[in-house]
Scaffold this active site. Sequence first.
Site, PDB file in Angstrom:
ATOM      1  N   HIS A  49       0.841  -1.208   0.000  1.00  0.00           N
ATOM      2  CA  HIS A  49       0.000   0.000   0.000  1.00  0.00           C
ATOM      3  C   HIS A  49       0.876   1.259   0.000  1.00  0.00           C
ATOM      4  CE1 HIS A  49      -3.634  -2.319   0.841  1.00  0.00           C
ATOM      5  NE2 HIS A  49      -3.012  -2.937   1.823  1.00  0.00           N
ATOM      6  N   ILE A 337      -0.409  -7.451  14.064  1.00  0.00           N
ATOM      7  CA  ILE A 337       0.096  -7.004  12.759  1.00  0.00           C
ATOM      8  C   ILE A 337      -0.881  -7.456  11.667  1.00  0.00           C
ATOM      9  CG2 ILE A 337       2.088  -6.865  11.217  1.00  0.00           C
ATOM     10  CD1 ILE A 337       2.776  -5.835  14.001  1.00  0.00           C
ATOM     11  N   SER A 339      -3.401  -5.686   8.387  1.00  0.00           N
ATOM     12  CA  SER A 339      -3.048  -4.784   7.292  1.00  0.00           C
ATOM     13  C   SER A 339      -2.734  -3.397   7.839  1.00  0.00           C
ATOM     14  CB  SER A 339      -4.224  -4.702   6.317  1.00  0.00           C
ATOM     15  OG  SER A 339      -3.821  -3.996   5.183  1.00  0.00           O
ATOM     16  N   CYS A 402      -0.062 -26.254 -16.904  1.00  0.00           N
ATOM     17  CA  CYS A 402      -0.695 -24.925 -16.803  1.00  0.00           C
ATOM     18  C   CYS A 402       0.347 -23.833 -16.550  1.00  0.00           C
ATOM     19  CB  CYS A 402      -1.708 -24.882 -15.666  1.00  0.00           C
ATOM     20  SG  CYS A 402      -2.994 -26.113 -15.755  1.00  0.00           S
TER      21      CYS A 402
HETATM   22  C1  LIG Z   1      -7.180 -11.260   4.168  1.00  0.00           C
HETATM   23  C2  LIG Z   1      -5.943 -10.452   4.398  1.00  0.00           C
HETATM   24  C3  LIG Z   1      -5.557  -9.464   3.507  1.00  0.00           C
HETATM   25  C4  LIG Z   1      -4.416  -8.709   3.724  1.00  0.00           C
HETATM   26  N1  LIG Z   1      -3.970  -7.870   2.747  1.00  0.00           N
HETATM   27  C5  LIG Z   1      -2.841  -7.154   2.951  1.00  0.00           C
HETATM   28  C6  LIG Z   1      -2.300  -6.341   1.918  1.00  0.00           C
HETATM   29  O1  LIG Z   1      -2.752  -6.361   0.773  1.00  0.00           O
HETATM   30  N2  LIG Z   1      -1.226  -5.562   2.210  1.00  0.00           N
HETATM   31  C7  LIG Z   1      -0.665  -5.539   3.454  1.00  0.00           C
HETATM   32  O2  LIG Z   1       0.252  -4.760   3.668  1.00  0.00           O
HETATM   33  N3  LIG Z   1      -1.104  -6.364   4.429  1.00  0.00           N
HETATM   34  C8  LIG Z   1      -2.155  -7.188   4.190  1.00  0.00           C
HETATM   35  N4  LIG Z   1      -2.601  -8.046   5.153  1.00  0.00           N
HETATM   36  C9  LIG Z   1      -1.865  -8.138   6.407  1.00  0.00           C
HETATM   37  C10 LIG Z   1      -0.619  -9.008   6.262  1.00  0.00           C
HETATM   38  O3  LIG Z   1      -0.894 -10.179   5.533  1.00  0.00           O
HETATM   39  C11 LIG Z   1      -0.147  -9.367   7.651  1.00  0.00           C
HETATM   40  O4  LIG Z   1      -0.004  -8.188   8.398  1.00  0.00           O
HETATM   41  C12 LIG Z   1       1.199 -10.081   7.631  1.00  0.00           C
HETATM   42  O5  LIG Z   1       1.185 -11.187   6.766  1.00  0.00           O
HETATM   43  C13 LIG Z   1       1.494 -10.531   9.052  1.00  0.00           C
HETATM   44  O6  LIG Z   1       2.591 -11.387   9.032  1.00  0.00           O
HETATM   45  P1  LIG Z   1       3.010 -12.163  10.341  1.00  0.00           P
HETATM   46  O7  LIG Z   1       4.339 -12.728  10.067  1.00  0.00           O
HETATM   47  O8  LIG Z   1       2.837 -11.299  11.532  1.00  0.00           O
HETATM   48  O9  LIG Z   1       1.878 -13.291  10.505  1.00  0.00           O
HETATM   49  P2  LIG Z   1       1.773 -14.749   9.879  1.00  0.00           P
HETATM   50  O10 LIG Z   1       2.094 -14.775   8.454  1.00  0.00           O
HETATM   51  O11 LIG Z   1       0.432 -15.262  10.268  1.00  0.00           O
HETATM   52  O12 LIG Z   1       2.921 -15.557  10.630  1.00  0.00           O
HETATM   53  C14 LIG Z   1       2.827 -15.932  11.976  1.00  0.00           C
HETATM   54  C15 LIG Z   1       3.520 -17.280  12.104  1.00  0.00           C
HETATM   55  O13 LIG Z   1       3.575 -17.646  13.478  1.00  0.00           O
HETATM   56  C16 LIG Z   1       3.453 -19.048  13.547  1.00  0.00           C
HETATM   57  N5  LIG Z   1       3.005 -19.416  14.894  1.00  0.00           N
HETATM   58  C17 LIG Z   1       1.817 -19.124  15.476  1.00  0.00           C
HETATM   59  N6  LIG Z   1       1.753 -19.661  16.710  1.00  0.00           N
HETATM   60  C18 LIG Z   1       2.940 -20.290  16.918  1.00  0.00           C
HETATM   61  C19 LIG Z   1       3.469 -21.049  18.011  1.00  0.00           C
HETATM   62  N7  LIG Z   1       2.768 -21.268  19.138  1.00  0.00           N
HETATM   63  N8  LIG Z   1       4.711 -21.576  17.887  1.00  0.00           N
HETATM   64  C20 LIG Z   1       5.436 -21.388  16.751  1.00  0.00           C
HETATM   65  N9  LIG Z   1       4.972 -20.691  15.684  1.00  0.00           N
HETATM   66  C21 LIG Z   1       3.746 -20.142  15.774  1.00  0.00           C
HETATM   67  C22 LIG Z   1       2.422 -19.366  12.477  1.00  0.00           C
HETATM   68  O14 LIG Z   1       2.462 -20.724  12.058  1.00  0.00           O
HETATM   69  C23 LIG Z   1       2.770 -18.392  11.383  1.00  0.00           C
HETATM   70  O15 LIG Z   1       3.613 -18.969  10.402  1.00  0.00           O
HETATM   71  C24 LIG Z   1      -3.689  -8.875   4.924  1.00  0.00           C
HETATM   72  C25 LIG Z   1      -4.062  -9.888   5.816  1.00  0.00           C
HETATM   73  C26 LIG Z   1      -5.139 -10.705   5.535  1.00  0.00           C
HETATM   74  C27 LIG Z   1      -5.447 -11.850   6.442  1.00  0.00           C
END
Ligand SMILES: Cc1cc2nc3c(=O)[nH]c(=O)nc-3n(C[C@H](O)[C@H](O)[C@H](O)COP(=O)(O)OP(=O)(O)OC[C@H]3O[C@@H](n4cnc5c(N)ncnc54)[C@H](O)[C@@H]3O)c2cc1C
Length: 478
Positions: A49, A337, A339, A402
Site C-alpha cells: 500500500h 500485525i 493490514s 498450466c
Molecule cells: C485477508 C488479508 C488481507 C491482507 N492484505 C494485505 C495487503 O494487501 N497488504 C498488506 O500490507 N497487508 C495485508 N494483510 C496483512 C498481512 O498479511 C499481515 O499483516 C502479515 O502477513 C502478518 O505477518 P506475520 O508474520 O505477523 O503473521 P503470519 O504470516 O500469520 O505468521 C505468523 C507465524 O507464526 C506461527 N506461529 C503461530 N503460533 C505459533 C506457536 N505457538 N509456535 C510457533 N509458531 C507459531 C504461524 O504458524 C505463522 O507462520 C492482509 C491480511 C489478511 C489476512
Amino acid sequence: MKDYVVIGSGIIGSLITRELSKYPVSVLVIDKENDIASHQTIANSAIIHAGHDPKPGSLKARLCVEGNRLYDTLEKELDISLLRTGAYVVAHTPEEETMLQALFDRALINGVLGAYFLSGDEARKVEPRLTDTITKVLSLPSTKVTFPWEVAINAISNSIKNGAEFKRNAQVVSIDVKSDHFVLHLKNGSSIETKHVINASGVNSDLIAKMIEEKPEFEIKPRKGEYFVLDRKAVGLFNHVIYPLPTKAGKGVLIVPQTHGNILLGPTSYDVMNREDESTTREGMKYIKEQLKSLSNQIPYDMIIRNFAGVRATSTYEDFYIQESKVHPGFYHVAGIDSPGLTAAPAIAKYVVEEVIKINLPKKPNFNPIHKNIPLFHTLTESEKQTEIKKHPKHGHLVCKCEKVTEQDILNAIHSPTGNDTIKGIKKRARAGAGLCQGGYCESEVLKIIGRETNKKPTEVNYYAEHTPILVKETKTK
Ligand SMILES: Cc1cc2nc3c(=O)[nH]c(=O)nc-3n(C[C@H](O)[C@H](O)[C@H](O)COP(=O)(O)OP(=O)(O)OC[C@H]3O[C@@H](n4cnc5c(N)ncnc54)[C@H](O)[C@@H]3O)c2cc1C
C-alpha cells in the site's frame, strides 16, 4: 543458548530474522508449521500500500510508508517480484468525492508521494473496465504488488546464509522465565533456551504473550478475508489495484492484479472465533460479487480458478503493538500485525531491531545482503533454456502444464536450503498446481517426485503439514 529466538516465520518473523542476522548474534526462527509463511503471509491481497489509509501519527502510517519504499531495496537484495501497478481509489457521488479529498489530505500528511486526482472519464481511458458511475479517482502511483511468501522464503534463505537458523514443526506450548533467559517448550517435548524472544506469531501473538504475562495489553480479534482468484489469462484486464473508499471495516473489496498475471477479487472482512479457520463461504463469495459492482461490471467470473481465505491478526490495541514486555524485559511483542503488515514488514523489522531492542552492536562486516533465485525454466530466454537443459536434462520433463513447471524446477524447490517436501510447499515455490487445473493434472506427478527425492512412500508424502498425506493406503497391488 541462543541470543535471539523469533517465534513465527511469516513475513514479520522472517524479515526480523534477516535484520538480526546483520549483527554478530545467534538467531533462530521457529514455526509451528512445516513451512515458512503458512498463515496471513500466504493469504492476503499482496498489496504494498502507498500509506494513504492509516491514521496519521500511528505506527501503521509511519511504517507503511517506510515499508513501501524499502520494498525497492528488497527487490534488489532479495530478488523478489514487485509489480508497480499504482492504485485507483474511486468515488461515485459528491459525498464520496469529499471523502476522497480527505483521503488525499491524509496521504499527504502520511508522506505518500505522487498522489493526484483523475476524472472518471480519464480513469476509464486507462482502465476501461471501470463502471461508468465512477466520477472521480484518487491515483496512488507508489502502490505496488508483491509475491508475499517469496519475500519471506528469500529473507530466511538470506538469513541462513548469514548464520541464522530455521526450525520447522516447532510449536511453542509454554515458556519458563528464568533470571537471565527464557526456556521455550515445544509441542514435541524438546525445549530451546534463549536470552531474548521476539513474538511474531500472528493470530497467536496474544496466546504467546499470555505464556509470560497475566494480562497482555492486547488481545487478538481474528478477522477473516475471503477471495476469488482469476486465471492468469486475465492478465491486463485491470492493471491498477482498484479500491473503493475505505470504511471502518477496512479497505473494502478490491481488484488486485498479481505478479504472475492472476487477478485477486476480495477480501471480505468479518470477525471469526477460530483463529485458523481459513475456509471460504458461499455468503463471502456472494458478498464479493455484490461489492464489486461499484468498481466494474466487466469482471470475467468465468475465469475464476479458485477461492481462499486468510485470517487477520486484528487486535484490541488500535495500532500495531510493537513493544518490549513490561513484565519480562528481553521479550518483545510484534503483535496485532494486520493490514498493512505486509507493506510495513521491512520497516517493522528495522524498527524492532534498531528502536525497540536498540541493539548496541556494530553490524557484521561480512553480512551479505544478496539472495538470488534459481529462475524457473519457463522464465528463461531461448538461448538460456538451451544452456540450462544441457546442464539439467530434467528440465525436458514438463510436469505442470498450466504453469509450465519442469521436473528440475521441482527438484530445485525440494532441495534448496529453505526447500520443502510437501505438495503445497512445491506449489508455493515452483507454482506446480497453481494454474487453471489447480493440480488436477500434476499433483500425482509432484507427489511421486517428492517421494523419490526424499525416500518416502507415496502414502508418507504430505499435502502441507505433518500427518496430512493425500494417499491413505494402497488400493491396487501388483
Ligand atoms: C485477508 C488479508 C488481507 C491482507 N492484505 C494485505 C495487503 O494487501 N497488504 C498488506 O500490507 N497487508 C495485508 N494483510 C496483512 C498481512 O498479511 C499481515 O499483516 C502479515 O502477513 C502478518 O505477518 P506475520 O508474520 O505477523 O503473521 P503470519 O504470516 O500469520 O505468521 C505468523 C507465524 O507464526 C506461527 N506461529 C503461530 N503460533 C505459533 C506457536 N505457538 N509456535 C510457533 N509458531 C507459531 C504461524 O504458524 C505463522 O507462520 C492482509 C491480511 C489478511 C489476512
